[in-house]
Design a protein around this motif. Structure first.
Motif, PDB file in Angstrom:
ATOM      1  N   GLU A 116       4.147  23.047 -41.788  1.00  0.00           N
ATOM      2  CA  GLU A 116       4.710  24.387 -41.898  1.00  0.00           C
ATOM      3  C   GLU A 116       5.801  24.485 -40.829  1.00  0.00           C
ATOM      4  O   GLU A 116       5.521  24.339 -39.631  1.00  0.00           O
ATOM      5  CB  GLU A 116       3.634  25.447 -41.682  1.00  0.00           C
ATOM      6  N   ARG A 117       7.030  24.716 -41.247  1.00  0.00           N
ATOM      7  CA  ARG A 117       8.188  24.674 -40.353  1.00  0.00           C
ATOM      8  C   ARG A 117       7.997  25.583 -39.130  1.00  0.00           C
ATOM      9  O   ARG A 117       8.169  25.161 -37.987  1.00  0.00           O
ATOM     10  CB  ARG A 117       9.453  25.061 -41.102  1.00  0.00           C
ATOM     11  N   LEU A 121       7.639  24.437 -35.225  1.00  0.00           N
ATOM     12  CA  LEU A 121       8.631  24.825 -34.217  1.00  0.00           C
ATOM     13  C   LEU A 121       8.018  25.664 -33.105  1.00  0.00           C
ATOM     14  O   LEU A 121       8.444  25.558 -31.946  1.00  0.00           O
ATOM     15  CB  LEU A 121       9.800  25.570 -34.885  1.00  0.00           C
ATOM     16  N   SER A 122       7.026  26.477 -33.432  1.00  0.00           N
ATOM     17  CA  SER A 122       6.409  27.317 -32.407  1.00  0.00           C
ATOM     18  C   SER A 122       5.708  26.479 -31.349  1.00  0.00           C
ATOM     19  O   SER A 122       5.604  26.870 -30.196  1.00  0.00           O
ATOM     20  CB  SER A 122       5.437  28.320 -33.034  1.00  0.00           C
TER      21      SER A 122
END
Length: 126
Positions: A116-117, A121-122
């Motif tokens: 999940e992008r 990134l988080s």
């Protein structure tokens, strides 16, 4: 579309000065650099599954095996083909081949994982 073996993508390039081992720093000869072969093969894997990933999903590379078999001087047309050959949950395995008009330039496998992008990134911000 779902992720299933058989998804494919092809790229066609003409080797330019910027693609050479001299330019990318992986050698001192003016031929297609191994790192460029890998980058092109990875691009093909991304394109192969682009329409099959769900909203918010992407894939990230995790493992590579590459055999660079023949030199391709500037001006050579090279076709890179990647095919999804295995789906194991989120793990995707691709086979790729790079060929010029006369021979196989490179072969290998690339493994990618669907993520999940935003979640991926988080984790970088921590």
């Amino acid at each position: 579309m779902t992720l299933a073996p058989g998804l494919r993508a092809q790229l066609l390039i003409v080797v330019e000065q910027g693609d050479t081992a001299v330019k990318v720093g992986s050698g001192d000869v003016p031929v297609l650099a191994t790192p460029r072969v890998l980058a092109l093969a990875e691009r093909a894997t991304v394109q192969a599954v682009a329409g099959a990933l769900g909203p918010g999903q992407t894939s990230v590379g995790t493992k590579v095996a590459l055999e660079h078999l023949a030199a391709s001087p500037v001006g050579t047309h090279v076709e890179i083909t990647a095919e999804l050959v295995e789906v194991d949950g989120r793990r995707l395995v691709f086979a790729f081949t790079a060929r010029d008009r006369h021979t196989t330039v490179a072969t290998g496998t690339i493994e990618r994982v669907v993520v999940e992008r935003e979640r991926f990134l988080s984790k970088l911000a921590r």
